[in-house]
Scaffold this active site. Structure first.
Site, PDB file in Angstrom:
ATOM      1  N   LYS A   1      45.805  45.206  44.072  1.00 16.33           N
ATOM      2  CA  LYS A   1      46.300  46.707  44.282  1.00 16.33           C
ATOM      3  C   LYS A   1      45.766  47.660  43.113  1.00 16.33           C
ATOM      4  O   LYS A   1      45.004  48.549  43.096  1.00 16.33           O
ATOM      5  CB  LYS A   1      47.552  46.753  44.646  1.00 16.33           C
ATOM      6  CG  LYS A   1      47.921  48.343  44.988  1.00 16.33           C
ATOM      7  CD  LYS A   1      49.286  48.290  45.772  1.00 16.33           C
ATOM      8  CE  LYS A   1      50.094  49.667  45.635  1.00 16.33           C
ATOM      9  NZ  LYS A   1      51.410  49.600  46.319  1.00 16.33           N
TER      10      LYS A   1
ATOM     11  N   GLU B   1      46.178  38.453  35.114  1.00 13.76           N
ATOM     12  CA  GLU B   1      45.693  36.994  35.542  1.00 13.76           C
ATOM     13  C   GLU B   1      44.826  36.913  36.607  1.00 13.76           C
ATOM     14  O   GLU B   1      43.634  36.309  36.395  1.00 13.76           O
ATOM     15  CB  GLU B   1      46.968  36.321  36.406  1.00 13.76           C
ATOM     16  CG  GLU B   1      48.126  35.904  35.617  1.00 13.76           C
ATOM     17  CD  GLU B   1      49.049  37.058  35.503  1.00 13.76           C
ATOM     18  OE1 GLU B   1      48.923  38.485  35.430  1.00 13.76           O
ATOM     19  OE2 GLU B   1      50.486  36.927  35.339  1.00 13.76           O
TER      20      GLU B   1
ATOM     21  N   GLY C   1      52.781  45.574  47.546  1.00 14.92           N
ATOM     22  CA  GLY C   1      51.998  44.050  47.119  1.00 14.92           C
ATOM     23  C   GLY C   1      52.406  42.922  48.155  1.00 14.92           C
ATOM     24  O   GLY C   1      51.853  42.308  48.913  1.00 14.92           O
ATOM     25  N   ARG C   2      53.966  42.788  48.306  1.00 22.31           N
ATOM     26  CA  ARG C   2      54.420  41.826  49.128  1.00 22.31           C
ATOM     27  C   ARG C   2      54.477  41.986  50.770  1.00 22.31           C
ATOM     28  O   ARG C   2      54.885  41.185  51.243  1.00 22.31           O
ATOM     29  CB  ARG C   2      56.165  41.719  48.776  1.00 22.31           C
ATOM     30  CG  ARG C   2      56.874  42.898  48.538  1.00 22.31           C
ATOM     31  CD  ARG C   2      58.172  42.509  47.725  1.00 22.31           C
ATOM     32  NE  ARG C   2      58.975  43.605  47.441  1.00 22.31           N
ATOM     33  CZ  ARG C   2      58.778  44.466  46.476  1.00 22.31           C
ATOM     34  NH1 ARG C   2      57.678  44.539  45.475  1.00 22.31           N
ATOM     35  NH2 ARG C   2      59.765  45.616  46.157  1.00 22.31           N
TER      36      ARG C   2
ATOM     37  N   GLU D   1      61.994  40.037  44.779  1.00 23.75           N
ATOM     38  CA  GLU D   1      61.263  41.166  44.138  1.00 23.75           C
ATOM     39  C   GLU D   1      61.884  42.431  44.857  1.00 23.75           C
ATOM     40  O   GLU D   1      61.988  43.474  44.535  1.00 23.75           O
ATOM     41  CB  GLU D   1      59.621  41.064  44.379  1.00 23.75           C
ATOM     42  CG  GLU D   1      59.064  42.036  43.438  1.00 23.75           C
ATOM     43  CD  GLU D   1      57.661  41.749  43.198  1.00 23.75           C
ATOM     44  OE1 GLU D   1      57.113  41.337  42.247  1.00 23.75           O
ATOM     45  OE2 GLU D   1      56.782  41.806  44.173  1.00 23.75           O
TER      46      GLU D   1
ATOM     47  N   HIS E   1      64.654  14.215  51.585  1.00 23.38           N
ATOM     48  CA  HIS E   1      64.661  13.211  50.748  1.00 23.38           C
ATOM     49  C   HIS E   1      64.914  13.704  49.481  1.00 23.38           C
ATOM     50  O   HIS E   1      64.473  12.901  48.442  1.00 23.38           O
ATOM     51  CB  HIS E   1      63.412  12.504  51.083  1.00 23.38           C
ATOM     52  CG  HIS E   1      63.857  11.870  52.540  1.00 23.38           C
ATOM     53  ND1 HIS E   1      64.139  10.633  52.773  1.00 23.38           N
ATOM     54  CD2 HIS E   1      63.011  12.205  53.662  1.00 23.38           C
ATOM     55  CE1 HIS E   1      64.288  10.480  54.180  1.00 23.38           C
ATOM     56  NE2 HIS E   1      63.214  11.497  54.588  1.00 23.38           N
TER      57      HIS E   1
ATOM     58  N   LYS F   1      55.152  41.702  31.180  1.00 23.06           N
ATOM     59  CA  LYS F   1      53.842  42.160  31.061  1.00 23.06           C
ATOM     60  C   LYS F   1      53.579  42.920  29.506  1.00 23.06           C
ATOM     61  O   LYS F   1      52.642  42.505  29.229  1.00 23.06           O
ATOM     62  CB  LYS F   1      53.278  43.153  32.503  1.00 23.06           C
ATOM     63  CG  LYS F   1      53.502  42.669  33.553  1.00 23.06           C
ATOM     64  CD  LYS F   1      53.048  43.253  34.657  1.00 23.06           C
ATOM     65  CE  LYS F   1      53.282  42.952  36.134  1.00 23.06           C
ATOM     66  NZ  LYS F   1      52.889  43.935  37.019  1.00 23.06           N
TER      67      LYS F   1
HETATM   68  O1  F6P Z   1      53.821  41.844  38.819  1.00 19.98           O
HETATM   69  C1  F6P Z   1      54.424  42.138  40.138  1.00 19.98           C
HETATM   70  C2  F6P Z   1      53.318  42.613  40.892  1.00 19.98           C
HETATM   71  O2  F6P Z   1      53.141  43.874  40.701  1.00 19.98           O
HETATM   72  C3  F6P Z   1      53.620  42.102  42.326  1.00 19.98           C
HETATM   73  O3  F6P Z   1      54.573  43.329  43.019  1.00 19.98           O
HETATM   74  C4  F6P Z   1      52.456  42.441  43.063  1.00 19.98           C
HETATM   75  O4  F6P Z   1      52.234  41.683  44.178  1.00 19.98           O
HETATM   76  C5  F6P Z   1      51.401  41.460  42.035  1.00 19.98           C
HETATM   77  O5  F6P Z   1      52.276  42.099  40.929  1.00 19.98           O
HETATM   78  C6  F6P Z   1      50.189  41.683  41.831  1.00 19.98           C
HETATM   79  O6  F6P Z   1      49.749  43.189  41.807  1.00 19.98           O
HETATM   80  P1  F6P Z   1      48.191  43.864  41.911  1.00 19.98           P
HETATM   81  O7  F6P Z   1      47.943  43.567  43.519  1.00 19.98           O
HETATM   82  O8  F6P Z   1      48.383  45.041  41.663  1.00 19.98           O
HETATM   83  O9  F6P Z   1      47.216  42.717  41.398  1.00 19.98           O
END
Ligand code: F6P
Length: 531
Positions: free
Chosen positions: A204, A210, A264-265, A350, A381, A495
């Protein structure tokens, strides 16, 4: 305001004390009709909640909590696009993403049109790629998608792919990489042919470290094989930051939108679902949305106590706030749903991992639980021992499809038998045969609550309904706890410090920024670091 000064909260607390003398098995003995009464159906899902530590009086008290917190009004506000995320001054429109065109609330017409446009583009892209019309360098058909994203940009779509692959032929293979750990991207790139691979970068913000590093690595791998000129055919971005995507080299025609009103979620319903649409076909993606929309409709219209997500929410509050349960477990008895607990963990933790109310005032009651779990029967198990004989109360959601997609009847019979056995064993337990230490080790106290969530089969529709059911559960809990479930400020500090530590590896920085332990750990790392 919830908490110990609230009269309904106080009534629930004293009711819980009175109920402490009654075991679940006794509640069944007292009401032979209990199993039949405490169940409901919605959007293809049956919920049996009879194995919960509740009576009709508990449900009546829950209804007072619902009324006091005007839940139906809050639900309406959310689906109508009110600013339900005040800290970011945004609505939360994930339900609009799955609304059929033409059925959106009038005030959300512009957003609904933007969604329809995006769906048309997704369908076109998915069809073109699946038919080979959209090919990779040198006309090579696309056989693999490498989906890069983290958090909501990964957990939802990867879980959906895993859930659907048992029933649907995948036209294109999907690979998901979220972790910045180079082992993962290395292993995946080594399996792939760049000429037949499409990169879907889902972010987003298009600034998540990452995802950007994985995208940079994958882009270089692609460019090395197909050259910069052909690269555009291999890149799709789903983002709210199209400028950054374009600077990265994504052609404007290949950038799909992600709006700020989709968290995001909740983004698996948005264009982040392009990977699902390419792999399984647009109709499957639409069926997933339709399944969720059926649950949305039920959630909006069904009154208490026939509202399934509301029931799950209230039962969760009952254990979190009145039984001090710190966690809840989700156990799908379906290999395809093995990633559902991970997705629900982000969705719930979250959203509801908060300790100030909507106005920023500290709160003095428990909010979101720790959500965890894993597929059955494997968990039997492993972790189920603690649930049966440990000291903690962990309510469980069992999820069970009654029919499988394979023909191995004996396998499915065992899966079902195991699932039903666990819910009974948790409830009934087993008394010690004799009054001695050896017998005590073998005794199970029982009286552990669980929900049984049944679907006929895992289909795109039932999967969509299950995911939406949990989204709405989390929303109801947030409304009762008076917290904002749609922001996640807690993740930002880590972060920022991560950026500073990373920068410190190559540049002398102000060491005072880091605590003594972290300074020493950095030093130890630098001594081992590969240059
Ligand atoms: O670090 C949390 C977060 O902002 C989540 O809420 C989100 O799903 C994820 O990182 C990824 O964010 P983006 O879609 O902006 O890369």
């Amino acid at each position: 305001m919830p908490g110990k000064n609230d009269p309904i909260w106080q009534a629930l607390a004293s009711h819980r004390t009175r109920l402490a003398d009654k075991a679940l098995v006794q509640l069944f003995r007292e009401d032979p009709d209990r199993a039949r009464r405490l169940r409901m159906e919605a959007a293809g899902i049956t919920l049996d909640y009879s194995k919960n530590l509740v009576t009709d009086e508990t449900l009546n008290l829950f209804s007072r909590l619902i009324e006091a917190n005007v839940l139906p009004h809050q639900i309406q506000q959310m689906v109508d696009g009110a600013e339900v995320n005040p800290t970011e001054r945004r609505p939360a429109l994930h339900t609009l993403l799955r609304t059929q065109p033409g059925k959106a609330p009038a005030r959300l017409r512009a957003e609904a049109e933007a969604i329809t446009d995006a769906l048309v583009r997704i369908e076109q892209m998915a069809n073109d790629i699946r038919s080979g019309h959209w090919a990779g360098a040198g006309g090579t058909p696309i056989t693999d998608i490498l989906h890069l994203g983290i958090g909501g940009s990964n957990l939802g779509p990867e879980m959906v792919s895993a859930a659907l692959e048992t029933a649907h032929d995948r036209a294109v293979n999907c690979h998901y990489v979220a972790n910045v750990d180079g082992h993962h991207i290395d292993r995946v790139l080594n399996q792939l042919n760049p000429r037949s691979t499409l990169l879907v970068i889902a972010s987003k913000s298009f600034s998540t470290q990452e995802t950007l590093l994985n995208a940079k690595t994958a882009r270089a791998w692609l460019a090395n094989a197909v050259g910069e000129t052909d690269l555009a055919h291999h890149l799709i971005a789903v983002t709210g930051n199209s400028e950054a995507a374009s600077r990265f080299g994504v052609a404007p025609a290949n950038a799909l939108p992600m709006w700020d009103w989709v968290g995001g979620r909740f983004s698996l319903w948005s264009a982040v679902g392009i990977t699902t649409a390419i792999a399984f076909g647009f109709r499957t993606f639409r069926a997933l949305l339709d399944g969720a929309a059926a649950m949305d409709l039920h959630f909006k219209e069904a009154p208490w106590p026939d509202n399934l997500p509301m029931m799950l929410a209230l039962l969760g509050i009952w254990y979190s706030n009145f039984y001090d349960a710190e966690s809840c477990a989700v156990m799908p008895y379906d290999h395809g749903l093995r990633l559902l607990p991970n997705h629900l963990q982000q969705l719930d933790m979250e959203s509801n991992g908060k300790s100030v109310d909507q106005k920023g005032k500290p709160i003095d009651y428990n909010t979101g639980p720790i959500v965890w779990g894993g597929e059955g029967s494997n968990g039997q198990h492993a972790f189920l021992q603690l649930l049966h004989q440990g000291t903690r109360l962990v309510p469980v959601d069992f999820i069970l499809p009654l029919r499988s997609h394979h023909n191995r009847t004996e396998h499915h019979d065992w899966l079902v038998a195991n699932c039903l056995a666990q819910s009974q064993a948790l409830m009934t337990g087993r008394a010690a045969l004799q009054d001695d230490g050896a017998s005590a080790h073998r005794a199970l106290p029982g009286n552990h609550p669980s929900n049984m969530i049944l679907v006929d089969r895992i289909t795109p529709e039932t999967l969509g309904a299950i995911i939406a059911m949990y989204e709405h559960k989390v929303f109801c809990q947030a409304m009762i706890w008076h917290i904002n479930p749609f922001d996640q400020w807690g993740v930002e500090l880590g972060k920022e410090i991560g950026d500073a530590i990373f920068a410190s590896f190559d540049n002398e920085t102000d060491e005072d920024r880091f605590d003594p332990s972290t300074r020493l750990l950095i030093k130890q790392y630098l001594a081992k670091r590969k240059k």
